[in-house]
Design a protein around this motif. Structure first.
Motif, short mmCIF file in Angstrom:
data_model
loop_
_atom_site.label_atom_id
_atom_site.label_comp_id
_atom_site.label_asym_id
_atom_site.label_seq_id
_atom_site.Cartn_x
_atom_site.Cartn_y
_atom_site.Cartn_z
N LEU A 200 25.14 -59.21 125.95
CA LEU A 200 24.21 -58.08 126.03
C LEU A 200 24.97 -56.76 125.94
CD1 LEU A 200 22.00 -59.53 128.90
CD2 LEU A 200 21.23 -59.08 126.56
N GLY A 201 25.02 -56.17 124.78
CA GLY A 201 25.71 -54.90 124.61
C GLY A 201 24.87 -53.74 125.13
N PRO B 112 12.51 -60.24 115.96
CA PRO B 112 13.66 -59.34 116.06
C PRO B 112 14.72 -59.91 117.01
CG PRO B 112 11.83 -58.49 117.36
CD PRO B 112 11.30 -59.68 116.61
N MET B 113 15.99 -59.72 116.66
CA MET B 113 17.07 -60.24 117.51
C MET B 113 18.34 -59.45 117.28
SD MET B 113 17.75 -63.87 115.52
CE MET B 113 15.99 -64.21 115.37
N VAL C 9 27.69 -61.17 112.16
CA VAL C 9 28.03 -61.47 113.54
C VAL C 9 29.40 -60.87 113.81
CG1 VAL C 9 28.49 -63.33 115.20
CG2 VAL C 9 26.71 -63.64 113.45
N PRO C 10 29.56 -60.00 114.81
CA PRO C 10 28.57 -59.67 115.84
C PRO C 10 27.89 -58.32 115.67
CG PRO C 10 30.72 -59.01 116.61
CD PRO C 10 30.92 -59.55 115.20
N SER C 11 28.19 -57.57 114.59
CA SER C 11 27.71 -56.19 114.53
C SER C 11 26.19 -56.10 114.51
CB SER C 11 28.30 -55.49 113.30
OG SER C 11 27.86 -56.11 112.11
N GLN C 12 25.54 -57.05 113.82
CA GLN C 12 24.07 -57.04 113.82
C GLN C 12 23.49 -57.97 114.88
OE1 GLN C 12 24.03 -57.71 109.35
NE2 GLN C 12 22.21 -56.43 109.55
N VAL C 13 24.05 -59.16 115.00
CA VAL C 13 23.58 -60.13 116.00
C VAL C 13 24.79 -60.79 116.65
CG1 VAL C 13 22.12 -62.13 116.47
CG2 VAL C 13 21.54 -60.60 114.56
N ALA C 14 24.89 -60.68 117.96
CA ALA C 14 25.94 -61.36 118.70
C ALA C 14 25.47 -62.76 119.09
CB ALA C 14 26.31 -60.56 119.95
N THR D 249 30.93 -61.83 119.89
CA THR D 249 30.24 -60.83 120.70
C THR D 249 30.94 -59.49 120.60
OG1 THR D 249 31.51 -61.56 122.64
CG2 THR D 249 29.29 -62.46 122.37
N ARG D 250 30.18 -58.43 120.90
CA ARG D 250 30.72 -57.08 120.89
C ARG D 250 31.23 -56.73 122.30
NH1 ARG D 250 25.74 -57.19 118.17
NH2 ARG D 250 24.65 -56.71 120.10
#
Length: 354
Positions: free
Chosen positions: A180-181, A263-264, A289-294, A347-348
């Motif tokens: 969760l960024g 949306p995700m 991954v991960p910039s748009q979706v982690a 993940t970010r």
């Protein structure tokens, strides 16, 4: 943790309770036509009082007081024990104890019918290891009723059982915080099945309380804890509860959700297998991954390292060994299995995870 143990009834115990000879007890089970109806009735009553479950075709094992094997009870399709990576690691841990102690290993599948409990109680084993199951599974009470030591991986807690497993809720919250960024608004959850019927479900805000399997319940609850902590609404979290812990099923389910416009920006998965399927779907959809979706996983095997999955590290092999030791009547340390969070490239960096 307290070890569940009890004296397994022998022919001599039953004979003493019934007031007959050991030979009469043996004949009552193996050759009932050689004893009178009255003597056989006394033997059966005594056997029931001592917790012996009905007619035993393994009279010689009962006479010795040992069957020379441990039973692993799976509330899954039998092939799951050999195809799911975590199940196979767990079984390998149980098997290592069997090898060291000179014991056999019997897999006892339960299929949700009225004969499950009888099948478990009648198994010629010295102790039981259960793969996680429902709290109301009648096989649990059936196993305890045999007075043999019992262990269960992941729960539920049950009188007469030793539970072996990590703190799933705390670990789920910890790995969710990694995913969760600071600017995440639309978490999606890829989950194990909610119940032993293995019926897939999908929708917003599926309550963790709907899950009757303890591991699923606790991991969903931990995800919900972290999502609420991030200021997000669980009721706006899309949950995909799958039938199986299967990479291909995970890929299909998430690909369908993407196609439907769900949306995700993070996908929280209850296993690495599901995370691999999520990565497949995201890559095929052209999402970075991960910039748009982690993506987060759970378990941490060699494939997780290669795929760069941020995950929960635990050892199902060691948990299998602990369960096997309990079932074999061996002493074990009173400590919970270890777990840790491993952060990788799926993940970010998030302030929530600091």
């Amino acid at each position: 943790m307290a070890i569940s143990s009890g004296h397994r009834p022998t022919l001599r115990d039953i004979a003493h309770r019934a007031g007959v000879s050991v030979m009469t007890v043996s004949y009552a089970f193996s050759q009932p036509d050689r004893v009178s109806d009255a003597s056989r009735d006394r033997v059966l009553v005594a056997a029931a009082e001592l917790g012996y479950q009905g007619k035993n075709p393994w009279a010689t094992a009962l006479r010795r007081g040992r069957a020379g094997a441990l039973g692993v009870v799976f509330s899954e399709h039998l092939t799951y024990a050999f195809t799911d990576p975590q199940a196979t690691d767990f079984l390998a841990g149980v098997a290592s104890v069997c090898a060291e102690e000179g014991l056999g290993l019997t897999i006892i599948p339960t299929i949700g019918d009225a004969e499950d409990a009888q099948r478990v109680a009648a198994a010629p084993v010295d102790g039981y290891v259960f793969w996680t199951t429902r709290a109301d599974d009648p096989s649990l009470a059936a196993a305890v009723g045999t007075h043999r030591p019992c262990a269960i991986q992941g729960g539920p807690t049950h009188d007469g059982f030793v539970r072996v497993g990590i703190e799933d809720r705390a670990a789920a919250a910890a790995i969710a915080r990694i995913g969760l960024g600071d600017h995440v608004h639309n978490p999606v959850v890829l989950s194990f099945s909610l119940d032993s019927d293995r019926a897939p479900r999908a929708g917003y805000g599926i309550a963790p309380e709907a899950a009757r399997l303890p591991v699923t319940h606790d991991r969903l609850t931990g995800f919900r804890d972290a999502i609420r902590e991030a200021g997000l609404d669980w009721n706006q979290t899309y949950v995909l509860a799958l039938a199986r812990n299967d990479r291909a099923e995970s890929q299909r389910a998430l690909a369908s959700a993407i196609a439907d416009g769900i949306p995700m920006d993070v996908v929280l998965c209850t296993s690495d297998q599901l995370a691999f399927g999520a990565l497949d779907a995201l890559h095929e959809s052209g999402l970075n991954v991960p910039s748009q979706v982690a993506v987060t996983g759970w378990d941490d095997g060699p494939l997780a390292v290669a795929a760069g999955v941020s995950t929960v590290r635990q050892s199902m092999y060691e948990q299998g060994r602990a369960c096997g030791a309990v079932a074999a009547g061996l002493p074990i340390e009173e400590s919970a299995p270890a777990w840790e969070i491993v952060r990788r490239t799926s993940t970010r960096v998030s302030a929530l995870a600091q």
